[in-house]
Design a protein around this motif. Structure first.
Motif, mmCIF file in Angstrom:
data_model
loop_
_atom_site.group_PDB
_atom_site.id
_atom_site.type_symbol
_atom_site.label_atom_id
_atom_site.label_comp_id
_atom_site.label_asym_id
_atom_site.label_seq_id
_atom_site.Cartn_x
_atom_site.Cartn_y
_atom_site.Cartn_z
ATOM 1 N N SER A 119 1.252 -1.219 -0.426
ATOM 2 C CA SER A 119 0.001 0.267 -0.015
ATOM 3 C C SER A 119 0.853 1.245 -0.293
ATOM 4 O O SER A 119 1.733 1.121 1.158
ATOM 5 N N PRO A 120 0.594 1.804 -0.627
ATOM 6 C CA PRO A 120 1.470 3.649 -0.305
ATOM 7 C C PRO A 120 1.340 4.176 0.690
ATOM 8 O O PRO A 120 2.796 5.057 1.297
ATOM 9 N N SER A 121 0.696 3.891 1.754
ATOM 10 C CA SER A 121 1.436 3.748 3.091
ATOM 11 C C SER A 121 2.207 3.606 3.574
ATOM 12 O O SER A 121 2.553 3.437 5.065
ATOM 13 N N SER A 122 2.292 2.312 3.434
ATOM 14 C CA SER A 122 3.172 1.156 3.694
ATOM 15 C C SER A 122 5.034 1.908 4.767
ATOM 16 O O SER A 122 5.531 1.330 5.433
ATOM 17 N N THR A 123 5.229 2.729 3.426
ATOM 18 C CA THR A 123 6.774 3.788 3.332
ATOM 19 C C THR A 123 7.620 2.603 3.962
ATOM 20 O O THR A 123 8.273 2.445 4.857
ATOM 21 N N PRO A 124 8.233 1.271 2.889
ATOM 22 C CA PRO A 124 9.507 0.739 3.422
ATOM 23 C C PRO A 124 10.492 0.989 3.475
ATOM 24 O O PRO A 124 10.954 1.383 2.348
ATOM 25 N N LEU A 125 11.022 0.365 4.314
ATOM 26 C CA LEU A 125 12.999 0.683 4.530
ATOM 27 C C LEU A 125 13.673 -0.418 4.353
ATOM 28 O O LEU A 125 14.291 -0.307 3.649
ATOM 29 N N GLY A 126 12.549 -2.226 3.262
ATOM 30 C CA GLY A 126 13.723 -3.190 3.185
ATOM 31 C C GLY A 126 12.868 -4.000 3.056
ATOM 32 O O GLY A 126 11.657 -4.120 3.410
ATOM 33 N N VAL A 127 13.451 -4.905 2.181
ATOM 34 C CA VAL A 127 12.753 -6.301 1.427
ATOM 35 C C VAL A 127 13.767 -7.189 1.916
ATOM 36 O O VAL A 127 14.772 -6.881 1.582
ATOM 37 N N ARG A 128 13.461 -7.931 2.798
ATOM 38 C CA ARG A 128 14.490 -9.717 2.840
ATOM 39 C C ARG A 128 13.719 -10.710 2.236
ATOM 40 O O ARG A 128 12.584 -10.782 2.536
#
Length: 772
Positions: A258-267
């Motif tokens: 979602s646009p509000s998730s603002t991810p810092l990273g994926v793993r």
């Protein structure tokens, strides 16, 4: 090139190795000559699961959790790591190696019972930052994403294989992460997402790397990249606070989450894709189905920085605010070894069996750093920390001489706070004390130092105002002293009170010293004695007025640390006499005549502490810590990051526990301690004992005899009365290496320890069992 550290052979690390290999946290005093860390393991940034062992990096150290026996242990410089400021960490499953990258480019490999250091990047002539941002494992190779490019490390040969520099026309892009899909190598950089064919003839040639220009904002910063179920997931940042995750399949892409998730990273770990930020953790399974969303740990919010899922489905989280988190179903467990709340150190104050570490500060211009109001208390092998959210920049903590449950906390801008039995009792400001604010009409009160006199009056320096000194009298009333005009200096620093009752105060930023003697119960200032001292030699030539530290030794001499070394006042009681009052610089001998010079010449001496044998510990701004003889002429130790577990060569403060002799050394990277040989003497033979006792066959360290009077004569004999060893105590403690007069380890048996005072009026006998 590599530096191979065999943990089993390093004597200086022997106690710590047992901690690391057995997975146990020690709960007892450390032997003389041993080290331990006092660093925070809360702010974790990376997690790695290695079978039954889970590692979580936390800046200066690593939490080690054993899933089998549920034990916690530590891994830091004390235990053999080569550096601090861990910036990346990954487990190489195929090779059974933990790969650790540091902010300065250093690399450690932890494998079985040894640590292998690979300092090539750190020592290279690459310009600018060498920070290792991430590590990607591909079989026996570790791809290090660095601020200057990418480095390929061969885990079999322990050497650098290749270096890739990204950017055309000589420019170099920062690499934040890398990934492989069998056909391409992907690189998330500071200016877009790049890829190159794994079959490219020369990956060192940047022309073989292609920017994925079909992505929106193709030159924006890409932070993280991961391959999951045939698609590439990449996290980008268009501006601070604006993050997006793209799912890329072939040449097409779509925003993921979602646009509000603002991810810092994926793993990707354990068959799951983890996407995380400061507020939530999203876990996706097959078909990109969201299988878990975590927005709190039951009571606390998230600050996720890394995630792994193990073979049993347990989730392991490196959380920036809470440490290593184990998630099992709906149960959350915080797994953090004991330690301070943070690694910031301004001052350290030790009492018998109790040590305080403050985490505030001020910069070189004496302006605020705005660190939260925090200090750590260490006693009986455990830590507690006090955080006062209403104040900032705590500089000092003092116990009341008659009641250690009454504590005074001095801050740079928030006055003086008194706690009783752990509860806030009073906050002293302009409304209830003589302390004054540097901002009229506000309560912005800067405390530069404090000290108790023999009558339990607390003297406080109040920087930046005309009344530079105030005293909290033992009846609870206050009195101020208008010394600002006398000193002609607005800055007030640390203060000590010597055996004559004279108050010696540092005047930071070039002011020298101010010494005064005043009646705390009289408002008549006409009888006050005072003198501002410019630090001069016997010929009245200025040495330096840049002062940083001060201490009184057991002989009553005053030692002062300046920006060019140490000076001493040998007859301080004459400070108020007319005429010049010179300081002395100690001349130390070198191996050759031309090496003669002054003690710590041209070093900025930031800390001075006196141990139980009147020896002097000095902390310096750039050269680590020194221990010298009581007269300062002989160097006993010089500890740096090169020859000890010291966390940094920039020492902020040093304090010695008078009961144990443990020396706490605060640095710009955190605190470590070293068990010294000298303790304060109790004055009579009380609680005399030797440790360890019994001395078991597996122990090869020193035996310590403590509870002695000063300069005790110590004789050790076998049960038949044959002399084995003889020495004189350092303060209240003596140390025996366990060897006989022939330099051999003594045989199994009972040994008698005879101790007597120098005048022979007191004596004591104790026993020790040796198992060989």
């Amino acid at each position: 090139m590599q530096d191979d550290i065999n943990l089993g052979l390093m004597k200086r690390l022997s106690a710590a190795i047992i901690i690391f290999l057995t997975g146990c946290l020690a709960g007892a005093q450390i032997p003389v000559g041993a080290w331990r860390d006092h660093i925070s393991y809360i702010r974790t940034t990376h997690v790695a699961v290695a079978g039954d062992i889970v590692y979580a990096s936390a800046g200066a150290g690593i939490t080690v959790y054993n899933k089998d026996d549920r034990s916690l242990s530590k891994l830091s410089r004390v235990h053999g790591l080569s550096d601090v400021d861990i910036s990346s960490m990954r487990w190489a499953e195929e090779k059974g190696v933990l790969v650790i990258g540091y902010a300065n480019g250093n690399v450690d490999l932890v494998a079985e019972n040894r640590i292998i250091n690979i300092p090539d990047i750190m020592r290279s002539n690459v310009a600018g930052s060498k920070r290792i941002n991430n590590i990607t494992i591909a079989g026996s190779l570790a791809y290090l994403s660095c601020n200057f490019g990418a480095v390929v490390l061969d885990l079999d040969r322990h050497e650098i294989r290749d270096t890739y520099f990204f950017g055309g026309a000589g420019a170099r892009l920062s690499i934040n992460d890398m990934e492989f899909d069998g056909e391409f190598i992907y690189a998330a950089t500071s200016s877009g997402l790049y890829r190159a064919s794994v079959d490219a003839p020369n990956l060192l040639d940047f022309s073989y790397w292609e920017n994925l220009s079909f992505l929106p904002g193709n030159t924006r910063i890409y932070l993280s990249v991961a391959l999951f179920e045939g698609s590439l997931y990449a996290v980008s940042m268009s501006r601070p606070g604006n993050y997006q995750c793209f799912r890329i399949t072939g040449e097409s892409f779509e925003q993921f989450g979602s646009p509000s998730s603002t991810p810092l990273g994926v793993r990707v770990s354990g068959g799951h894709l983890a996407m995380f930020n400061n507020d939530r953790l999203f876990l996706y399974g097959q078909g990109n189905t969201l299988v878990r969303e975590i927005d709190d740990y039951g009571y606390w919010g998230l600050a996720v920085r890394d995630v792994e899922v193990d073979s049993e489905g347990e989730i392991w989280v490196a959380d920036r605010s809470h440490g290593l988190i184990r998630v099992r179903g709906d149960n959350f467990r915080i797994l953090v070894p004991p330690g301070p709340y943070s690694n910031r150190v301004f001052s350290i104050k030790s009492y018998p069996g109790r040590t305080y570490i403050t985490a505030g500060g001020r910069d070189a211009a004496h302006t605020n750093l705005w660190q939260r109001g925090e200090y750590t208390f260490f006693s009986e092998e455990s830590y507690s920390f006090n955080i006062d959210w209403d104040i900032h920049d705590i500089l000092f903590v003092k116990e009341h001489p008659s009641d250690p449950e009454i504590k005074y906390v001095a801050s740079w801008g928030y006055g003086l706070t008194e706690y009783r039995e752990g509860n806030l009792y009073a906050r002293y400001n302009e409304g209830n004390s003589t302390l004054r604010s540097i901002i009229p009409g506000d309560n912005f009160i800067r405390i530069g130092g404090m000290a108790f006199d023999k009558d339990n009056n607390l003297w406080v320096t109040n920087s930046g105002v005309p009344d530079l000194v105030s005293v909290l009298r033992n009846d609870g009333s206050w009195l101020s002293f208008p010394y600002g005009g006398i000193t002609n200096h607005s800055q007030a620093g640390r203060i000590i009170i010597n055996r004559h009752g004279h108050k010696w105060m540092l005047l930071p930023r070039g002011g020298g010293l101010f010494v005064f003697d005043a009646d705390p119960y009289s408002e008549d200032r006409s009888a006050d004695l005072y003198r501002r001292l410019s630090i001069v030699d016997e010929d009245n030539r200025r040495i330096s007025n840049e002062v940083f530290s001060i201490a009184e030794d057991h002989n009553g001499n005053i030692w002062v640390g300046t920006n060019i070394g140490v000076v001493v006042y040998y007859i301080p009681e004459r400070v108020f006499d007319e005429g010049s009052f010179p300081a002395r610089r100690i001349v130390v001998e070198g191996a050759r005549d031309e090496e003669r010079g002054y003690l710590l010449n041209n070093e900025t001496v930031t800390a001075i502490a006196v141990d139980g044998a009147n020896r002097k510990w000095f902390g310096t701004e750039k050269s680590g810590a020194f221990l010298v003889s009581s007269d300062g002429r002989d160097q006993i130790y010089h500890f740096t990051t090169s020859n000890s577990p010291l966390l940094s060569n920039s020492v902020t403060d040093i304090s010695v526990d008078p009961a144990s002799g443990e020396v706490f050394i605060g640095t710009s990277a955190g605190t470590v301690s070293f068990r010294g040989k000298a303790t304060e003497s109790p004055g009579s033979f009380r609680d005399v004992y030797a440790f360890p006792n019994p001395v078991r066959e597996s122990y090869d360290g020193p035996v310590t005899i403590t509870g002695l009077v000063k300069n005790s004569i110590v004789k050790i004999t076998d049960i038949s009365g044959n002399l084995i060893y003889e020495t004189v105590s350092l303060g209240g403690q003596a140390v025996w290496d366990g060897l006989n007069v022939r330099g051999q380890r003594v045989s199994t048996g009972i040994y008698l320890i005879f101790v007597s005072s120098p005048d022979g009026m007191q004596s004591h006998v104790t026993k020790l069992m040796f198992i060989h």
